[in-house]
Structures are given as C-alpha cells and as structure tokens.
Design an enzyme around this catalytic site. Sequence first.
Site, PDB file in Angstrom:
ATOM      1  N   LYS A  35      -4.520   0.686  11.186  1.00  0.00           N
ATOM      2  CA  LYS A  35      -3.827   1.799  11.861  1.00  0.00           C
ATOM      3  C   LYS A  35      -3.518   2.908  10.848  1.00  0.00           C
ATOM      4  O   LYS A  35      -3.703   2.706   9.643  1.00  0.00           O
ATOM      5  CB  LYS A  35      -2.529   1.268  12.486  1.00  0.00           C
ATOM      6  N   ARG A 130      12.544  -5.038  17.943  1.00  0.00           N
ATOM      7  CA  ARG A 130      11.834  -3.781  18.121  1.00  0.00           C
ATOM      8  C   ARG A 130      11.047  -3.984  19.413  1.00  0.00           C
ATOM      9  O   ARG A 130      11.636  -3.904  20.476  1.00  0.00           O
ATOM     10  CB  ARG A 130      10.958  -3.522  16.887  1.00  0.00           C
ATOM     11  N   TYR A 250      12.529  23.636  -9.921  1.00  0.00           N
ATOM     12  CA  TYR A 250      13.481  24.104  -8.910  1.00  0.00           C
ATOM     13  C   TYR A 250      14.840  23.439  -9.111  1.00  0.00           C
ATOM     14  O   TYR A 250      14.928  22.224  -9.258  1.00  0.00           O
ATOM     15  CB  TYR A 250      12.969  23.786  -7.510  1.00  0.00           C
ATOM     16  N   MET A 298       5.512  21.787  -4.381  1.00  0.00           N
ATOM     17  CA  MET A 298       4.455  21.572  -3.380  1.00  0.00           C
ATOM     18  C   MET A 298       3.108  21.294  -4.047  1.00  0.00           C
ATOM     19  O   MET A 298       2.345  20.446  -3.592  1.00  0.00           O
ATOM     20  CB  MET A 298       4.338  22.803  -2.465  1.00  0.00           C
TER      21      MET A 298
HETATM   22  C1  LIG Z   1       1.380  -2.803  10.742  1.00  0.00           C
HETATM   23  C2  LIG Z   1       1.501  -4.158  11.297  1.00  0.00           C
HETATM   24  C3  LIG Z   1       1.046  -5.274  10.569  1.00  0.00           C
HETATM   25  C4  LIG Z   1       0.560  -5.188   9.139  1.00  0.00           C
HETATM   26  O1  LIG Z   1       1.673  -5.205   8.277  1.00  0.00           O
HETATM   27  P1  LIG Z   1       1.488  -5.246   6.671  1.00  0.00           P
HETATM   28  O2  LIG Z   1       2.872  -5.383   6.179  1.00  0.00           O
HETATM   29  O3  LIG Z   1       0.861  -3.948   6.295  1.00  0.00           O
HETATM   30  O4  LIG Z   1       0.622  -6.407   6.377  1.00  0.00           O
HETATM   31  C5  LIG Z   1       1.087  -6.509  11.192  1.00  0.00           C
HETATM   32  N1  LIG Z   1       1.560  -6.648  12.457  1.00  0.00           N
HETATM   33  C6  LIG Z   1       2.031  -5.603  13.165  1.00  0.00           C
HETATM   34  C7  LIG Z   1       2.560  -5.823  14.531  1.00  0.00           C
HETATM   35  C8  LIG Z   1       2.029  -4.325  12.611  1.00  0.00           C
HETATM   36  O5  LIG Z   1       2.500  -3.301  13.320  1.00  0.00           O
END
Ligand SMILES: *Cc1c(COP(=O)(O)O)cnc(C)c1O
Length: 359
Positions: A35, A130, A250, A298
Amino acid sequence: MSRPIEAHINLGALQHNLAQTKALVGHSRIWAVIKANGYGHGLLRVAGALNRADGFAVASVDEALQLRQAGFLHPILLLEGLFDASELSLVLQHRLDLVVHSHHQVDWLLAQTIKEPLHLWLKLDTGMHRLGFNEEGLHQALFRLKHHAPRFKCHLMSHLACAEDDTPFNQYQYQQLLAANTNYQYKLSLANSAAIQTAPQTHLNWVRPGIMLYGAGILASQKERFKPVMTLTSRVIALKWIEAGEGVGYGQTWQASQTTCLAIVAVGYGDGYPRHATNGTPVLISGMRFSLVGRVSMDMITVDVTANAQQIKLNDPVELWGPNLSVDEVAEHANTIGYELLCGITQRVKIKELTQDEL
Ligand SMILES: *Cc1c(COP(=O)(O)O)cnc(C)c1O
C-alpha cells in the site's frame, strides 16, 4: 548537473528481504503489503520485485487495478475493504479479496447477486480498536454471509496493537482470534512485520509483512538478515566557515560554539526529508558521519563538518538514509518512524533502480 537528490531503489534487496521473510515464516503464506505506493518505493516496481509473494495487500481498489492492469494475477487483498457499495463490481471483475470489518459492508455484499467466488477476510477487533467486529458481531456477520451466499469464502484476520513491544497483550489478541475461530476453523491472518520477527506463534496461515520487506523496522537480532531497499542520496552544494556565536538557518535555532565548517546539502522537506529532524540528526558525507544543525528548509539542510573539514569538498556524495544509516535512526531524531519517511518521498525526487547491491 541537475539538482542532485535521488532515491535509489535496490530491487535485489527487496527480493532478498522477501526470501528472508519466507525463511522466517516457513509454511505461512505471504501477503506482501505494498500500500501507499509500495511504502514510497513505487507500487509496480515493488510488485515486480516481489512477484514471488503469495499475494499483494493494498489499501484501495485504485492500487489493485494498477496491479491488474500491469498484468499481476496474484490474489490482491483490499485491507480496508469496500468504501462504498459501488466498488463491488470492480472487485468482482478483477477478483480482489476483501477485508470485511463492519456490518454496513456485509449489507453491501448481501444487496447484490454474486455469482463469482469471493474471498472475504472478516476482521475481528481483538484490542486495536480501529477496524473490526467484536466477537458477537463477527458471529452475526458470518451467519448472515453463510446464510445468503455459498459463494463467499470466509477467512478471519486481526491486527496487533503493540507488536513492537514485548507485552502480554500480543498473546491476548492472538488468543482472542483463535477463540473466535473455535467453531469454524477458517484460515487466519494476524502478523505484521514486528510480529513476524518476534512472535512465531502468530504466523498462522497468512502473514502480512510490510516494512520489513523494505529493510526497515528490523529488530537488532535480525539486522544482518535484511537489507535496506531505499537509499536517499544528494550532494554537498556549498561549504562555508562561520564564527563562534553565529546562528544557522531559519530562526537561528542552532549557534556555533566554535569556528565551524558547514556543508550545505541539497535536500529538504520538499523532498520528504523530515522538517522536524533535530540538531544532531546523523548525515553521512563521503561515508563520514556528521550532525545536522539548524532547521531543515524546503530545499536544503546544513551539516556541521568541522571535525573533518579538510576532507569534505564541494559535490561530495551524501547519504541521508540507506545501507549505512538506517531510516529508522533518522526517523527517531525527527520523532517519527521510518514508515513515514519512506512513504513521504515526494514527486521531485528522481528514482533510480538498482538490480543488485551497487551502492
Ligand atoms: C499496513 C498493514 C500491515 C503491514 O504492517 P507492517 O508493520 O508494515 O509490517 C499489516 N496489516 C495491516 C492490516 C496493515 O494495514
């Protein structure tokens, strides 16, 4: 020469990390989590290198369609499932697997006549609070689904809240998932990268490694086995001396306590380098370790190279993170995590692919 910031993506390291993950999980199958544009490394690039994974996990239909259009035939899991009933036709057409975390998603599934087999990963909330059903909700959802459509192939999953810590809560969540499955014997998935490394009992049928495939979030005990995939590099574009008492950048948040040599490096938050990196954040110039001083701008950072001023020249190569400086260490100095830095690389950073360890 153009602006010198580049992200080198080592595809050989990705393949190596997948092989190491396989060795750790034995017979469990692997959802390679890609993702967020492959954690910032490029979705299709990463999928190509990880094509020996058993499936890919992404967050949106859009990412899944990019994979299908590029010809990937693997199972693809949508980690948040349907956002809207209208996505279901694409899900069926492209044979995507769905997480089902809420009753409204069950409603959407039952409202349509589904002829194709559809793999559903019902998500149990075992304590993360969640996404996911509570146990009673899970049983209801399964009952509704079974009752209406034999086409649904159900599996169970959950997500650990504290996998990085050695706490009894991991065991508790694991037991909750097993207990919910007592009367079904569905296939199970629980472990993310941290659990894969620390808690073998959580591997179950399918593991879901993300960050470890990119060579970050690796435990000290596993450091030798995994290789960082992304190296963020730039160059020294100016050098100057300042006097004791003079400030840098800055807000002049850092003052020289002695005559100081500064190297100005072409990287900033406009490239995804964290603006909150504090004084003392390590930066490698020509392989030597120095400290960031002053605020990140930046397009630039300033580095105190006084200790080896004679050896530092204009155009010298800089490693912001990579095999010699872990992204997790840099992240810690910015009060964040390696994930955020990897995902945060911006469009203007040139990507260079390496097929093996060329750096
Ligand atoms: C992103 C995600 C993972 C992967 O997690 P990592 O800590 O990057 O291994 C696994 N399961 C779910 C549901 C996720 O959203």
